[in-house]
Design a protein around this motif. Structure first.
Motif, short mmCIF file in Angstrom:
data_model
loop_
_atom_site.label_atom_id
_atom_site.label_comp_id
_atom_site.label_asym_id
_atom_site.label_seq_id
_atom_site.Cartn_x
_atom_site.Cartn_y
_atom_site.Cartn_z
N GLN A 39 -13.31 4.37 -4.16
CA GLN A 39 -12.44 5.47 -3.75
C GLN A 39 -12.47 6.61 -4.77
O GLN A 39 -12.84 6.42 -5.93
CB GLN A 39 -11.00 4.97 -3.61
CG GLN A 39 -10.81 4.06 -2.40
CD GLN A 39 -9.36 3.66 -2.21
OE1 GLN A 39 -8.52 3.87 -3.07
NE2 GLN A 39 -9.07 3.07 -1.06
N ASN A 42 -3.58 4.49 -1.13
CA ASN A 42 -4.06 4.95 0.17
C ASN A 42 -3.69 6.43 0.38
O ASN A 42 -3.41 6.84 1.50
CB ASN A 42 -3.41 4.05 1.24
CG ASN A 42 -4.18 4.07 2.53
OD1 ASN A 42 -5.35 4.47 2.57
ND2 ASN A 42 -3.53 3.69 3.62
N GLY A 69 -7.02 8.04 -2.54
CA GLY A 69 -7.36 6.93 -1.66
C GLY A 69 -8.46 7.24 -0.66
O GLY A 69 -8.81 6.40 0.17
N SER A 129 0.91 5.61 0.51
CA SER A 129 0.06 6.70 1.00
C SER A 129 0.54 8.06 0.49
O SER A 129 0.11 9.08 0.99
CB SER A 129 0.03 6.69 2.53
OG SER A 129 1.34 6.66 3.02
N HIS A 178 -1.94 -0.86 -3.49
CA HIS A 178 -3.19 -0.31 -2.98
C HIS A 178 -3.03 1.18 -2.71
O HIS A 178 -2.20 1.60 -1.91
CB HIS A 178 -3.57 -1.06 -1.70
CG HIS A 178 -4.84 -0.58 -1.08
ND1 HIS A 178 -6.03 -0.52 -1.78
CD2 HIS A 178 -5.11 -0.13 0.15
CE1 HIS A 178 -6.97 -0.05 -1.00
NE2 HIS A 178 -6.44 0.20 0.18
N ALA A 228 0.86 -1.19 0.00
CA ALA A 228 0.00 0.00 0.00
C ALA A 228 0.90 1.23 0.00
O ALA A 228 1.98 1.22 0.58
CB ALA A 228 -0.89 0.00 1.23
N ARG A 234 -4.40 10.02 1.04
CA ARG A 234 -5.54 10.64 1.71
C ARG A 234 -5.42 12.16 1.67
O ARG A 234 -4.43 12.71 1.24
CB ARG A 234 -5.59 10.18 3.19
CG ARG A 234 -5.45 8.69 3.41
CD ARG A 234 -6.53 7.91 2.70
NE ARG A 234 -7.82 8.11 3.29
CZ ARG A 234 -8.37 7.35 4.23
NH1 ARG A 234 -7.72 6.28 4.66
NH2 ARG A 234 -9.57 7.60 4.71
#
Ligand code: EPU
Length: 351
Positions: A133, A85, A106, A43, A83, A41, A87
């Motif tokens: 998402q 993620n 995400g 971010s 993935h 994942a 934000r």
């Protein structure tokens, strides 16, 4: 394929850990069992760049996954699932009329819609309660109840998967169309969406033309963003599976477009055919109606089925496999082709 040691040795460095044999069940709305050979994942752009730029990662195919709400795995994935993620929500511009926000790909779509409604920012309310998402919204230009996300998207920020350079797409660059965009066509798999920039209105022009939406909103009282959102949620709950209870990917098929000749033939045989006139020569026909006419609504075989309230939606009642869902879809497609002479396109990405 690199050996296991190679890929997981990345875990020694400061980049996000790459895990092995990870179940994708919690990451897809279908809730179907499939395993990713490798999984990580990210971010932020830097983490993504680190993952993509590592020579070991580039040896296996990589699939970028958001909320997994539009994907059906029919087998295990032998590559690396990344993935998304990323934000965060940032206000870029604001005045009395409008607000421009930049949202991490995400973020959960419906949480964003709820937040905008609470702020009094209009534009997304008709798109309430859609699973997935934010980063997926431009890819297939999500749409519901007379609205499409393209009407609020100002820009899409991406990363080129190969050069790792950031690239920004204006609304026009995205080539939006019905459940379609450049990210699903020429750029399929070539860009990672990192942020989406939305232009929302503080002076709402409500969009209540679709079906029973107007009536449902007025039953709640005033016409405002909160009531529109709640009405859309109520309608979706009546017609569509509850995302937390029954696995599905929303509409499995797209609504087909037919030309005037085909349309006339269909109407002469089916005077009650619902349709939507796109232009002088083309009509959109609800695939759900076609499938329903052939008696598939509510059909169930093991744990794979057709939703009892909306024939466009295939569902996993618990332990259906991707293959079972795909085989059911194939049979439905054949039945529609044999009976109506229409080829249905999948809305869902089948892997
Ligand atoms: N219909 C039937 N039987 C069915 C389903 C539909 O007869 O089983 C008829 C309805 O009575 C109506 C027409 O078909 O006359 C259209 O139905 P509906 O309003 O439910 O919309 P849809 O065209 O089937 C589309 C989107 C949905 C979206 C709704 C509402 C596509 C592929 N699907 O469905 O999107 O929620 O409109 O705007 O365009 C999704 O993409 O995942 C999704 C759920």
């Amino acid at each position: 394929m690199p050996n296991i040691k190679n890929l997981t040795s990345l875990n020694m460095s400061n980049i996000p850990p790459v895990k092995e044999y990870v179940s994708l069940k919690p990451y897809t709305s279908f809730g179907i069992e499939a395993t990713a050979r490798y999984f990580a994942a990210f971010s932020g752009e830097d983490e993504l760049k680190q993952l993509l730029s590592n020579p070991v990662c580039s040896e296996v195919p990589a699939l970028i996954m958001g909320g997994g709400s539009n994907i059906l795995f029919t087998q295990d994935y032998q590559g690396l699932v990344l993935h998304n993620n990323i934000r965060g929500l940032e206000i870029l511009e604001e005045n009395e009329q409008s607000v421009v926000i930049r949202v991490g790909a995400g973020e959960n779509w419906d949480e964003l819609v709820g937040y905008c409604v609470r702020q009094g920012w209009a534009g997304l309310e008709n798109l309430s309660y859609i699973p997935g998402q934010v980063g997926a919204s431009p890819i297939q230009n999500i749409g519901a109840y007379g609205a499409e996300v393209k009407d609020t998207i100002k820009m899409v920020h991406t990363l080129n998967r190969h050069s790792l350079m950031p690239l920004t797409y204006s609304n026009a660059d995205c080539e939006f169309d019905y459940r379609q965009s450049i990210f699903k066509k020429q750029l399929r798999g070539k860009r990672v969406i990192t942020h989406v920039v939305f232009l929302l209105s503080k002076k709402p022009r409500y969009n209540l033309n679709y079906g029973t939406l107007n009536v449902t909103v007025r039953q709640k009282g005033a016409v405002n963003l909160t009531n529109i959102r709640q009405a859309v949620i109520d309608i979706r709950r009546q017609k569509l599976p509850e995302p937390d209870e029954t696995g599905s990917a929303g509409s499995f098929f797209k609504n087909p477009v037919v030309d005037q000749n085909k349309y006339r033939k269909l109407v002469s045989n089916h005077p009650d055919l619902p349709s939507y006139k796109l232009n002088k020569k083309h009509y959109k026909i609800p695939a759900g109606w076609l499938i329903d006419q052939l008696g598939w609504k509510g059909y169930r075989e093991g744990d794979a089925g057709v939703h009892p309230n909306q024939a466009l939606v295939l569902v996993n009642y618990g332990n259906a496999t991707g293959r079972q869902i795909y085989e059911l879809a194939t049979r439905i497609r054949k039945a529609v082709r044999d009976h109506f002479g229409i080829d249905l396109d999948y809305e869902v990405n089948i892997l």
